[in-house]
Design a protein around this motif. Structure first.
Motif, short mmCIF file in Angstrom:
data_model
loop_
_atom_site.label_atom_id
_atom_site.label_comp_id
_atom_site.label_asym_id
_atom_site.label_seq_id
_atom_site.Cartn_x
_atom_site.Cartn_y
_atom_site.Cartn_z
N SER A 20 0.78 -1.06 0.00
CA SER A 20 -0.02 -0.13 0.14
C SER A 20 0.72 1.19 -0.22
O SER A 20 0.84 2.24 0.95
N PRO A 21 1.64 1.42 -0.78
CA PRO A 21 2.64 2.54 -0.92
C PRO A 21 1.98 3.69 -1.80
O PRO A 21 1.32 3.78 -2.41
N TYR A 22 2.56 4.97 -1.37
CA TYR A 22 2.36 6.26 -1.81
C TYR A 22 3.34 6.68 -2.87
O TYR A 22 4.49 6.02 -2.56
N PHE A 23 3.00 7.17 -3.93
CA PHE A 23 4.19 7.75 -4.64
C PHE A 23 5.06 8.66 -4.05
O PHE A 23 6.35 8.66 -4.28
N SER A 24 4.61 9.53 -3.30
CA SER A 24 5.14 10.52 -2.39
C SER A 24 4.09 11.01 -1.50
O SER A 24 3.14 10.96 -1.87
N MET A 25 4.41 11.30 -0.29
CA MET A 25 3.57 11.96 0.73
C MET A 25 3.13 13.40 0.13
O MET A 25 1.91 13.74 0.07
N ALA A 26 4.07 13.91 -0.62
CA ALA A 26 3.69 15.15 -1.22
C ALA A 26 2.48 14.99 -2.36
O ALA A 26 1.83 15.83 -2.46
N ALA A 27 2.85 13.93 -3.14
CA ALA A 27 1.56 13.91 -4.28
C ALA A 27 0.43 13.39 -3.57
O ALA A 27 -0.69 13.88 -3.95
N LEU A 28 0.45 12.61 -2.50
CA LEU A 28 -0.70 12.32 -1.91
C LEU A 28 -1.55 13.37 -1.35
O LEU A 28 -2.81 13.73 -1.47
N ALA A 29 -0.74 14.25 -0.66
CA ALA A 29 -1.39 15.54 -0.03
C ALA A 29 -1.85 16.62 -0.95
O ALA A 29 -3.13 17.09 -0.65
N THR A 30 -1.16 16.44 -2.26
CA THR A 30 -1.84 17.19 -3.44
C THR A 30 -3.22 16.97 -3.72
O THR A 30 -4.21 17.48 -3.87
N GLU A 31 -3.33 15.57 -3.67
CA GLU A 31 -4.65 14.95 -4.12
C GLU A 31 -5.71 15.23 -3.26
O GLU A 31 -6.89 15.41 -3.40
N LYS A 32 -5.41 14.97 -1.70
CA LYS A 32 -6.28 15.16 -0.60
C LYS A 32 -6.75 16.43 -0.41
O LYS A 32 -7.89 16.99 -0.02
N PRO A 37 -5.68 19.93 -2.40
CA PRO A 37 -5.18 20.59 -3.62
C PRO A 37 -4.90 22.10 -3.12
O PRO A 37 -4.23 22.96 -3.71
N TRP A 38 -5.55 22.76 -2.17
CA TRP A 38 -5.42 23.99 -1.63
C TRP A 38 -4.02 24.25 -0.96
O TRP A 38 -3.73 25.41 -0.50
N VAL A 39 -3.58 23.36 -0.53
CA VAL A 39 -2.18 23.44 0.26
C VAL A 39 -1.09 23.37 -0.48
O VAL A 39 -0.83 22.45 -1.33
N PRO A 40 -0.29 24.32 -0.33
CA PRO A 40 1.06 24.58 -1.23
C PRO A 40 2.01 23.39 -0.85
O PRO A 40 2.20 23.02 0.51
N GLY A 41 2.76 22.84 -1.52
CA GLY A 41 3.59 21.73 -1.44
C GLY A 41 4.78 22.40 -0.36
O GLY A 41 5.30 21.36 0.53
N SER A 42 5.34 23.49 -0.50
CA SER A 42 6.06 24.09 0.72
C SER A 42 5.63 24.03 1.96
O SER A 42 6.58 24.00 3.00
N ALA A 43 4.26 23.74 2.29
CA ALA A 43 3.96 23.59 3.87
C ALA A 43 4.08 22.09 4.12
O ALA A 43 3.77 22.01 5.43
N LEU A 44 4.36 21.45 3.31
CA LEU A 44 4.43 19.78 3.61
C LEU A 44 6.00 19.59 4.50
O LEU A 44 6.57 19.61 3.71
N ARG A 45 5.78 19.13 5.87
CA ARG A 45 7.33 19.12 6.21
C ARG A 45 7.85 17.52 6.30
O ARG A 45 8.48 17.05 6.70
#
Length: 301
Positions: free
Chosen positions: A208-220, A222-230
């Motif tokens: 059950s892998p994710y391509f990246s947590m950044a990619a998954l966050a963008t899908e869930k 989309p209003w959050v900028p990637g720079s906010a993901l630590r």
């Protein structure tokens, strides 16, 4: 004189008309003023929305751990219902003491270093020990900071990875020359991929892998900028650097991490094998015989 007297009312009438006409002009002149008022209101509304967005992003930045990790602590005296050959192990790291369970067989051919998902603790994750015993493989499973009996709290991706490295370094000497399997499940897949890219085990298993947590966050979100993901957890960057065998599995009914994430990972690491279990979801894939049979085959090679 008569003509003059007749002319005066006409002049007065024109003057009255002249007085009235500016009234129309006032209405026309009011339009720019109204437009300015509406403009100010629109600007204030936009500022309010922008401020709310900034506040939400700031909260996400500071409270990210609460969104990503859902640990279930256990008291120090908690007793695990595990086989007699499964032992409690402690790993000392800066600022915390991590707890793990270690299934140790008499003559194992290797070890499965298991990095679990983002919720619960070893009480619910340390299962299927009979499966690994049948493969003649030891099983080592770690609880992250704040999970189970582990102390401390997760504060950064770098810290999380350092803890994983420390746990592996503690048991690695036991398995020199034997099969090393780095196994990640859900959240743990990104960690396992990064560790595998650094240490090159014989087999890397991502379930059950994710391509990246950044990619998954963008899908869930989309209003959050990637720079906010630590916690970007770039599995997509780590996996191509893994030189050993890679085996992945994903449930076809997984709605938390859609199966296309695993399919996309296969495009960046074409050597990776991928098993799709159509009837499996996110949390039950290990209960499907098709998955168990395919994993056993991957472990035996």
């Amino acid at each position: 004189m008569d003509a003059g007297h007749e002319a005066q009312p006409a002049v007065a009438h024109r003057r009255r008309c002249a007085v009235r006409r500016p009234g129309v002009g006032v209405s026309t002149a009011a339009s720019p003023s109204a437009a300015r008022r509406w403009g100010r209101r629109a600007a204030l509304a936009a500022a309010a929305v922008s401020g709310l967005w900034a506040l939400l992003v700031a909260l996400l930045w500071w409270r990210q751990e609460a969104l990503l990790f859902h640990p279930r602590p256990l008291p120090a005296e908690h007793r695990f219902e595990v086989p007699a050959d499964a032992h409690e192990v402690w790993v000392d790291v800066p600022g915390a003491r991590l707890h793990a369970l270690h299934l140790r067989l008499p003559q194992p051919r290797g070890v499965v270093f298991f990095l679990h998902g983002n919720a619960g603790n070893l009480d619910t994750w340390f299962v299927n020990t009979g499966f690994y015993r049948a493969q003649n493989l030891d099983l080592f499973m770690l609880d992250y900071r704040g999970f189970g009996k582990s102390s401390g709290r997760i504060e950064s991706e770098a810290q999380l990875m350092a803890d994983v490295r420390a746990a592996w370094a503690q048991i690695a000497p036991m398995y020199a020359g034997r099969q090393r399997v780095f196994y990640g499940r859900s959240l743990g897949t990104g960690l396992a991929a990064q560790l595998a890219a650094e240490l090159q085990p014989e087999l890397t298993v991502l379930v059950s892998p994710y391509f990246s947590m950044a990619a998954l966050a963008t899908e869930k979100y989309p209003w959050v900028p990637g720079s906010a993901l630590r916690y970007p957890l770039r599995t997509d960057l780590a996996l191509p650097r893994v030189q050993g065998r890679v085996w992945m599995a994903h449930g076809g009914r997984d709605t938390l991490i859609p199966p296309d994430h695993a399919q996309r990972l296969q495009t960046v690491q074409p050597r990776a094998e991928l098993l799709l279990v159509p009837e499996a979801g996110h949390g039950d894939i290990h209960q499907h015989q098709r998955y168990l049979d395919a994993l056993a085959a991957a472990l035996s090679r």
